[in-house]
Write an enzyme that holds these catalytic residues in place. Structure first.
Site, PDB file in Angstrom:
ATOM      1  N   SER A 145       0.850  -1.204   0.000  1.00  0.00           N
ATOM      2  CA  SER A 145       0.000   0.000   0.000  1.00  0.00           C
ATOM      3  C   SER A 145       0.879   1.245   0.000  1.00  0.00           C
ATOM      4  O   SER A 145       1.946   1.253   0.639  1.00  0.00           O
ATOM      5  CB  SER A 145      -0.892   0.015   1.239  1.00  0.00           C
ATOM      6  OG  SER A 145      -1.522   1.274   1.357  1.00  0.00           O
ATOM      7  N   TYR A 158      -1.139   0.323  10.214  1.00  0.00           N
ATOM      8  CA  TYR A 158      -1.279  -0.351   8.913  1.00  0.00           C
ATOM      9  C   TYR A 158      -0.076  -0.009   8.022  1.00  0.00           C
ATOM     10  O   TYR A 158       0.531  -0.886   7.398  1.00  0.00           O
ATOM     11  CB  TYR A 158      -2.582   0.134   8.273  1.00  0.00           C
ATOM     12  CG  TYR A 158      -2.890  -0.361   6.879  1.00  0.00           C
ATOM     13  CD1 TYR A 158      -3.296  -1.672   6.659  1.00  0.00           C
ATOM     14  CD2 TYR A 158      -2.817   0.502   5.787  1.00  0.00           C
ATOM     15  CE1 TYR A 158      -3.621  -2.106   5.379  1.00  0.00           C
ATOM     16  CE2 TYR A 158      -3.137   0.073   4.507  1.00  0.00           C
ATOM     17  CZ  TYR A 158      -3.531  -1.235   4.304  1.00  0.00           C
ATOM     18  OH  TYR A 158      -3.848  -1.664   3.035  1.00  0.00           O
TER      19      TYR A 158
HETATM   20  N1  LIG Z   1      -9.044  -1.328  -0.370  1.00  0.00           N
HETATM   21  C1  LIG Z   1      -8.046  -0.440  -0.379  1.00  0.00           C
HETATM   22  O1  LIG Z   1      -8.270   0.802  -0.424  1.00  0.00           O
HETATM   23  C2  LIG Z   1      -6.618  -0.922  -0.389  1.00  0.00           C
HETATM   24  C3  LIG Z   1      -5.608   0.009  -0.676  1.00  0.00           C
HETATM   25  C4  LIG Z   1      -4.285  -0.405  -0.686  1.00  0.00           C
HETATM   26  C5  LIG Z   1      -3.987  -1.719  -0.418  1.00  0.00           C
HETATM   27  N2  LIG Z   1      -4.985  -2.614  -0.133  1.00  0.00           N
HETATM   28  C6  LIG Z   1      -4.606  -3.997   0.141  1.00  0.00           C
HETATM   29  O2  LIG Z   1      -5.238  -4.825  -0.818  1.00  0.00           O
HETATM   30  C7  LIG Z   1      -5.322  -6.161  -0.290  1.00  0.00           C
HETATM   31  C8  LIG Z   1      -6.713  -6.695  -0.541  1.00  0.00           C
HETATM   32  O3  LIG Z   1      -7.651  -5.959   0.218  1.00  0.00           O
HETATM   33  P1  LIG Z   1      -9.127  -5.603  -0.299  1.00  0.00           P
HETATM   34  O4  LIG Z   1      -9.202  -4.124  -0.381  1.00  0.00           O
HETATM   35  O5  LIG Z   1      -9.441  -6.430  -1.486  1.00  0.00           O
HETATM   36  O6  LIG Z   1     -10.008  -5.990   0.959  1.00  0.00           O
HETATM   37  P2  LIG Z   1     -10.941  -7.239   1.295  1.00  0.00           P
HETATM   38  O7  LIG Z   1     -11.889  -7.512   0.182  1.00  0.00           O
HETATM   39  O8  LIG Z   1     -11.489  -6.954   2.648  1.00  0.00           O
HETATM   40  O9  LIG Z   1      -9.910  -8.453   1.354  1.00  0.00           O
HETATM   41  C9  LIG Z   1      -9.091  -8.732   2.452  1.00  0.00           C
HETATM   42  C10 LIG Z   1      -8.764 -10.200   2.357  1.00  0.00           C
HETATM   43  O10 LIG Z   1      -7.804 -10.569   3.336  1.00  0.00           O
HETATM   44  C11 LIG Z   1      -8.211 -11.838   3.833  1.00  0.00           C
HETATM   45  N3  LIG Z   1      -7.601 -12.099   5.121  1.00  0.00           N
HETATM   46  C12 LIG Z   1      -7.537 -11.279   6.200  1.00  0.00           C
HETATM   47  N4  LIG Z   1      -6.900 -11.897   7.193  1.00  0.00           N
HETATM   48  C13 LIG Z   1      -6.552 -13.129   6.750  1.00  0.00           C
HETATM   49  C14 LIG Z   1      -5.887 -14.233   7.303  1.00  0.00           C
HETATM   50  N5  LIG Z   1      -5.425 -14.216   8.577  1.00  0.00           N
HETATM   51  N6  LIG Z   1      -5.702 -15.340   6.546  1.00  0.00           N
HETATM   52  C15 LIG Z   1      -6.160 -15.387   5.291  1.00  0.00           C
HETATM   53  N7  LIG Z   1      -6.811 -14.377   4.688  1.00  0.00           N
HETATM   54  C16 LIG Z   1      -7.013 -13.265   5.419  1.00  0.00           C
HETATM   55  C17 LIG Z   1      -9.712 -11.714   3.917  1.00  0.00           C
HETATM   56  O11 LIG Z   1     -10.281 -13.002   4.076  1.00  0.00           O
HETATM   57  P3  LIG Z   1     -11.815 -13.180   4.529  1.00  0.00           P
HETATM   58  O12 LIG Z   1     -12.608 -13.027   3.247  1.00  0.00           O
HETATM   59  O13 LIG Z   1     -11.835 -14.550   5.069  1.00  0.00           O
HETATM   60  O14 LIG Z   1     -12.108 -12.110   5.531  1.00  0.00           O
HETATM   61  C18 LIG Z   1      -9.987 -11.098   2.556  1.00  0.00           C
HETATM   62  O15 LIG Z   1      -9.943 -12.074   1.544  1.00  0.00           O
HETATM   63  C19 LIG Z   1      -4.916  -6.048   1.187  1.00  0.00           C
HETATM   64  O16 LIG Z   1      -3.572  -6.451   1.325  1.00  0.00           O
HETATM   65  C20 LIG Z   1      -5.045  -4.567   1.465  1.00  0.00           C
HETATM   66  O17 LIG Z   1      -4.201  -4.164   2.529  1.00  0.00           O
HETATM   67  C21 LIG Z   1      -6.303  -2.236  -0.124  1.00  0.00           C
END
Ligand SMILES: NC(=O)c1ccc[n+]([C@@H]2O[C@H](COP(=O)([O-])OP(=O)(O)OC[C@H]3O[C@@H](n4cnc5c(N)ncnc54)[C@H](OP(=O)(O)O)[C@@H]3O)[C@@H](O)[C@H]2O)c1
Length: 253
Positions: A145, A158
Site C-alpha cells: 500500500s 497499517y
Molecule cells: N481497499 C483499499 O483501499 C486498499 C488500498 C491499498 C492496499 N490494499 C490492500 O489490498 C489487499 C486486498 O484488500 P481488499 O481491499 O481487497 O479488501 P478485502 O476484500 O477486505 O480483502 C481482504 C482479504 O484478506 C483476507 N484475510 C484477512 N486476514 C486473513 C488471514 N489471517 N488469513 C487469510 N486471509 C485473510 C480476507 O479473508 P476473509 O474473506 O476470510 O475475511 C480477505 O480475503 C490487502 O492487502 C489490502 O491491505 C487495499
C-alpha cells in the site's frame, strides 16, 4: 508468464476472497488460466472458484489457510505447486485494516494486525521466492500500500506493516533479478472494497477493484518493480514523501 502460449497460465492467489484479488482472478479466468485459490473461508473460496469456472478458468483448486498459521505455509504451497507442476503467477492479497485508535491503545491489537499484514506476508514471500528461484521463471505479485511510503498519524499501524512488505519485496526483486523471476509490488490507492467499507469514500480519488485489476494484470505480465494504481497515486505519494517535515507535522494526513 505464459498467457500468450498454449498452456494455461498457472495462478496461485493467497487471500483469494479479497475483492481486489477476485477482480484480478476474473481477468485471468477470462483468459483461460488455472487458478489455485487460498484463503481462510472454505465456503467462500468454493463460491469464488465456481465464479471463475463460469468465466472460463481452465481449472480451479481451493486450499484453506489462515495466513497467520505460519506452520502450514509450506504444506499449502507444496500442494499448490504439485497440482499443476509449478506456478507461473503468485499473488499475495490478504490483509486487514486495523482500527488506528484501538491500536494506539493496545499493543496486542497493534501486533495482531502487524502479524497478518507483515509477518505472514514476509513468510509467504520467503517460501515462494525460493520455489520460484528453483523453477527459474514466474512472477510474484504482492499487494502492499502507498500507506507504507510515509508513516502518517491517521494510519501508521497499517502503514508500518505495508512499509515492511514494500521494503522486503524490493530486496527480493533485487535478489531474484538474474534468476528469471519478477517481483511486482502493487500499491493501490483508495479502493472501494469490504476492507474500506467503514471509511468515508466515493470521492474522485476512489477506484473500483475492477479498475485497478486491469493495471494489476498488466503489471504482472511485464513489470519488475512497484506499481501504483491508478497511476496518479505515484505522484500523490511523491508529494507526501517529499513534503518537508516542518510542514508535514502540521498536516492532518
Ligand atoms: N481497499 C483499499 O483501499 C486498499 C488500498 C491499498 C492496499 N490494499 C490492500 O489490498 C489487499 C486486498 O484488500 P481488499 O481491499 O481487497 O479488501 P478485502 O476484500 O477486505 O480483502 C481482504 C482479504 O484478506 C483476507 N484475510 C484477512 N486476514 C486473513 C488471514 N489471517 N488469513 C487469510 N486471509 C485473510 C480476507 O479473508 P476473509 O474473506 O476470510 O475475511 C480477505 O480475503 C490487502 O492487502 C489490502 O491491505 C487495499
Amino acid at each position: 508468464m505464459t498467457m500468450a502460449e498454449n498452456t494455461p497460465t498457472r495462478v496461485l492467489v493467497i487471500g483469494a476472497t479479497s475483492a481486489i484479488a477476485m477482480a484480478v482472478m476474473r481477468r485471468f479466468a477470462q483468459r483461460g488460466a488455472r487458478v489455485c485459490l487460498v484463503g481462510r473461508r472454505e465456503d467462500a473460496l468454493h463460491a469464488a472458484a465456481a465464479d471463475l469456472d463460469v468465466r472460463g478458468a481452465a481449472a480451479t483448486q481451493v486450499i484453506a489457510l489462515d495466513a497467520n498459521d505460519l506452520s502450514r505455509h509450506g504444506a499449502v504451497i507444496d500442494a499448490a505447486w504439485s497440482t499443476w507442476s509449478g506456478i507461473d503467477v503468485a499473488l499475495i492479497a490478504h490483509g486487514v485494516m486495523p482500527n488506528q485508535a484501538r491500536s494506539q491503545a493496545s499493543v496486542g491489537d497493534t501486533l495482531a494486525s502487524f502479524d497478518t499484514n507483515a509477518r505472514s506476508v514476509i513468510a509467504l514471500l520467503t517460501d515462494l521466492a525460493n520455489r520460484f528461484e528453483s523453477q527459474g521463471s514466474g512472477v510474484i505479485g504482492v499487494i502492499s500500500s502507498p500507506a507504507g511510503d510515509r508513516g502518517r498519524a491517521s494510519n501508521y499501524v497499517y502503514g508500518a506493516a505495508k512499509a515492511a512488505v514494500t521494503n522486503f519485496a524490493s530486496g527480493l526483486r533485487h535478489r531474484l533479478f538474474r534468476t528469471g523471476v519478477r517481483v511486482v509490488t502493487i500499491l493501490p490507492g483508495f479502493v472501494d472494497t469490504p476492507m474500506t467499507s467503514g471509511l468515508r469514500k466515493k470521492g474522485p480519488l476512489w477506484s473500483s477493484p475492477e479498475r485497478i485489476a486491469a493495471d494489476i494484470v498488466r503489471g504482472l505480465e511485464s513489470r519488475n518493480g512497484a506499481l501504483y494504481t491508478p497511476w496518479f497515486w505515484r505522484w500523490i505519494l511523491l508529494a507526501v514523501v517529499h513534503l518537508p517535515q516542518r510542514l508535514f507535522l502540521r498536516t492532518r494526513l
